[in-house]
Design a protein around this motif. Structure first.
Motif, short mmCIF file in Angstrom:
data_model
loop_
_atom_site.label_atom_id
_atom_site.label_comp_id
_atom_site.label_asym_id
_atom_site.label_seq_id
_atom_site.Cartn_x
_atom_site.Cartn_y
_atom_site.Cartn_z
N ARG A 54 48.30 28.70 50.42
CA ARG A 54 48.44 29.77 51.42
C ARG A 54 49.88 29.87 51.89
O ARG A 54 50.38 30.97 52.14
CB ARG A 54 47.51 29.52 52.59
CG ARG A 54 46.07 29.78 52.23
CD ARG A 54 45.17 29.68 53.42
NE ARG A 54 43.81 29.96 53.05
CZ ARG A 54 42.79 29.78 53.85
NH1 ARG A 54 42.97 29.33 55.07
NH2 ARG A 54 41.58 30.05 53.44
N SER A 55 50.57 28.75 51.97
CA SER A 55 52.00 28.78 52.34
C SER A 55 52.84 29.48 51.29
O SER A 55 53.93 29.96 51.59
CB SER A 55 52.52 27.35 52.54
OG SER A 55 51.85 26.72 53.60
N ALA A 56 52.34 29.54 50.06
CA ALA A 56 53.06 30.20 48.96
C ALA A 56 52.66 31.67 48.82
O ALA A 56 53.05 32.32 47.87
CB ALA A 56 52.80 29.46 47.65
N GLY A 57 51.86 32.18 49.75
CA GLY A 57 51.54 33.60 49.73
C GLY A 57 50.13 33.96 49.35
O GLY A 57 49.80 35.15 49.29
N LEU A 58 49.27 33.00 49.05
CA LEU A 58 47.89 33.33 48.73
C LEU A 58 47.22 33.89 49.99
O LEU A 58 47.22 33.25 51.03
CB LEU A 58 47.14 32.09 48.24
CG LEU A 58 45.72 32.32 47.75
CD1 LEU A 58 45.72 33.16 46.47
CD2 LEU A 58 45.02 31.00 47.51
N PRO A 59 46.63 35.11 49.92
CA PRO A 59 46.11 35.75 51.12
C PRO A 59 44.83 35.12 51.68
O PRO A 59 44.46 35.39 52.81
CB PRO A 59 45.86 37.19 50.68
CG PRO A 59 45.69 37.12 49.22
CD PRO A 59 46.55 35.98 48.75
N GLY A 60 44.16 34.30 50.92
CA GLY A 60 42.93 33.68 51.37
C GLY A 60 42.27 32.97 50.21
O GLY A 60 42.79 32.98 49.09
N PRO A 61 41.13 32.34 50.43
CA PRO A 61 40.47 31.64 49.33
C PRO A 61 40.14 32.59 48.18
O PRO A 61 39.69 33.71 48.40
CB PRO A 61 39.18 31.11 49.97
CG PRO A 61 39.45 31.11 51.44
CD PRO A 61 40.40 32.23 51.69
N ARG A 62 40.38 32.14 46.96
CA ARG A 62 40.08 32.91 45.76
C ARG A 62 39.42 31.98 44.74
O ARG A 62 39.60 30.78 44.76
CB ARG A 62 41.36 33.52 45.14
CG ARG A 62 42.11 34.50 46.05
CD ARG A 62 41.28 35.73 46.32
NE ARG A 62 41.99 36.79 47.01
CZ ARG A 62 41.88 37.04 48.30
NH1 ARG A 62 41.13 36.29 49.08
NH2 ARG A 62 42.53 38.05 48.85
N TRP A 63 38.67 32.56 43.83
CA TRP A 63 37.99 31.84 42.76
C TRP A 63 39.03 31.15 41.88
O TRP A 63 39.92 31.80 41.34
CB TRP A 63 37.19 32.85 41.96
CG TRP A 63 36.35 32.34 40.84
CD1 TRP A 63 36.79 31.71 39.71
CD2 TRP A 63 34.94 32.43 40.73
NE1 TRP A 63 35.74 31.42 38.89
CE2 TRP A 63 34.58 31.86 39.49
CE3 TRP A 63 33.94 32.97 41.53
CZ2 TRP A 63 33.26 31.79 39.05
CZ3 TRP A 63 32.64 32.91 41.09
CH2 TRP A 63 32.31 32.32 39.87
N VAL A 64 38.91 29.84 41.71
CA VAL A 64 39.82 29.11 40.82
C VAL A 64 39.32 29.32 39.39
O VAL A 64 38.25 28.83 39.01
CB VAL A 64 39.90 27.61 41.17
CG1 VAL A 64 40.79 26.88 40.19
CG2 VAL A 64 40.41 27.44 42.60
N ALA A 65 40.08 30.08 38.61
CA ALA A 65 39.67 30.44 37.25
C ALA A 65 40.09 29.39 36.22
O ALA A 65 39.32 29.06 35.32
CB ALA A 65 40.25 31.80 36.87
#
Length: 177
Positions: A54-65
């Motif tokens: 999240r500190s790197a810009g991920l807007p929220g939890p996402r599916w880890v593909a």
């Protein structure tokens, strides 16, 4: 048991797991509800590094593909997130050099639409990366600084996996379509 429950919710599942090719005690696990974990001691202690993403810009939890520990550097790991289940079709690719303590996005010039499905490092050249998206396959010759479409004669189709035989100079792609 080699870990506690790694999911963020009762309905979550582990969607990706990968052992480091450099150190069998380093294992990464990601979930379909957004958690990303790493152990450096064979499963005795697990660290959730989602907040670092999240500190790197991920807007929220996402599916880890997909998770791709590097063959070239023990602390390096590539991460691909598929966000279309969150009504977000942007690509999400990241790399860490320090076991997930910090992350850098590496989407560069990938199209801003089309979910990312898989990210793999080349077996023989760690500067080469392959990325499967909703609309084809891409290659980077500089570890994600820039990307080029690799579809060639491949129709516009979702690429869900990239495999590279260790005995041949080729890649195999698994498609859905």
């Amino acid at each position: 048991a080699v870990s506690p429950d790694l999911t963020a919710s009762k309905r979550g599942t582990v969607s990706a797991i990968a052992e480091s090719p450099r150190n069998p005690d380093v294992v990464w696990a990601g979930t379909d509800d957004g958690n990303l974990w790493v152990t450096r001691d064979g499963g005795l202690k697990w660290d959730n590094v989602l907040d670092k993403l999240r500190s790197a810009g991920l807007p929220g939890p996402r599916w880890v593909a997909s998770i791709g520990p590097s063959r070239a550097a023990e602390g390096r790991c590539y991460l691909c997130l598929d966000a279309h289940r969150s009504d977000d079709d942007r690509p999400y690719l990241y790399v860490t050099e320090d076991f997930g303590q910090s992350w850098k996005p590496i989407v560069a010039n990938l199209p801003s639409f089309g979910s990312t499905r898989v990210l793999r490092e080349d077996y023989t050249n760690p500067n080469v990366l392959y990325c499967g998206t909703e609309f084809g396959i891409w290659v980077s010759l500089n570890r994600g600084v820039s990307w080029a479409n690799l579809n060639n004669n491949l129709p516009t189709v979702a690429v869900h996996e990239v495999a590279q035989p260790t005995t041949a100079s080729e890649i195999d792609v698994a498609t859905h379509g």
